[in-house]
Motif scaffolding. Structure first.
Motif, short mmCIF file in Angstrom:
data_model
loop_
_atom_site.label_atom_id
_atom_site.label_comp_id
_atom_site.label_asym_id
_atom_site.label_seq_id
_atom_site.Cartn_x
_atom_site.Cartn_y
_atom_site.Cartn_z
N THR A 146 37.47 31.88 14.07
CA THR A 146 36.57 33.04 14.16
C THR A 146 35.18 32.74 14.66
O THR A 146 34.56 33.13 15.54
CB THR A 146 36.45 33.70 12.84
N GLU A 147 34.65 31.52 14.11
CA GLU A 147 33.37 31.28 14.56
C GLU A 147 33.13 30.56 15.90
O GLU A 147 32.23 31.02 16.53
CB GLU A 147 32.56 30.19 13.42
N ARG B 123 35.02 31.61 18.24
CA ARG B 123 35.21 32.89 19.19
C ARG B 123 34.12 33.58 19.11
O ARG B 123 33.48 34.10 20.39
CB ARG B 123 36.30 33.62 18.58
N LYS B 124 33.20 33.85 18.15
CA LYS B 124 32.07 34.38 18.03
C LYS B 124 31.03 33.69 19.11
O LYS B 124 30.22 34.52 19.62
CB LYS B 124 31.48 34.54 16.65
N GLN B 125 30.92 32.56 18.99
CA GLN B 125 30.06 31.73 19.75
C GLN B 125 30.26 31.84 21.17
O GLN B 125 29.35 31.96 22.04
CB GLN B 125 30.02 30.15 19.20
N TYR C 220 31.93 34.24 22.84
CA TYR C 220 31.39 35.64 23.27
C TYR C 220 30.07 35.78 23.36
O TYR C 220 29.20 36.50 23.97
CB TYR C 220 31.82 36.59 22.11
#
Length: 76
Positions: A39-40, A42-44, A46
């Motif tokens: 998750t982390e 992936r957020k970074q 984006y």
């Protein structure tokens, strides 16, 4: 010589005292591992993509390529 009787009364409660905290701990570990490994990042990714993303430039390149049927290219 006779065999000992198996313990039947309270067997579920005895086993749950061991297995329930173990299952809870493993599920917390799996959730934390998923958060920090999937998750982390992936957020970074984006956030990094949208820092330098120019939507008008992308729109104009798709318009010139003829992707949109309702928008005419500006060169014609």
């Amino acid at each position: 010589m006779s065999m000992a009787k198996p313990q039947m009364r309270g067997l579920l409660a005895k086993r749950l005292r061991f297995h329930l905290p173990l299952a809870f701990g493993l599920s917390l570990f799996a959730a934390a591992a998923f958060k920090f490994t999937v998750t982390e990042p992936r957020k970074q990714a984006y956030a990094d993509f949208y820092k330098q993303y120019d939507s008008m430039k992308e729109f104009n390149s798709m318009k010139e390529a003829g992707v949109f049927e309702s928008v005419r290219p500006s060169g014609k």
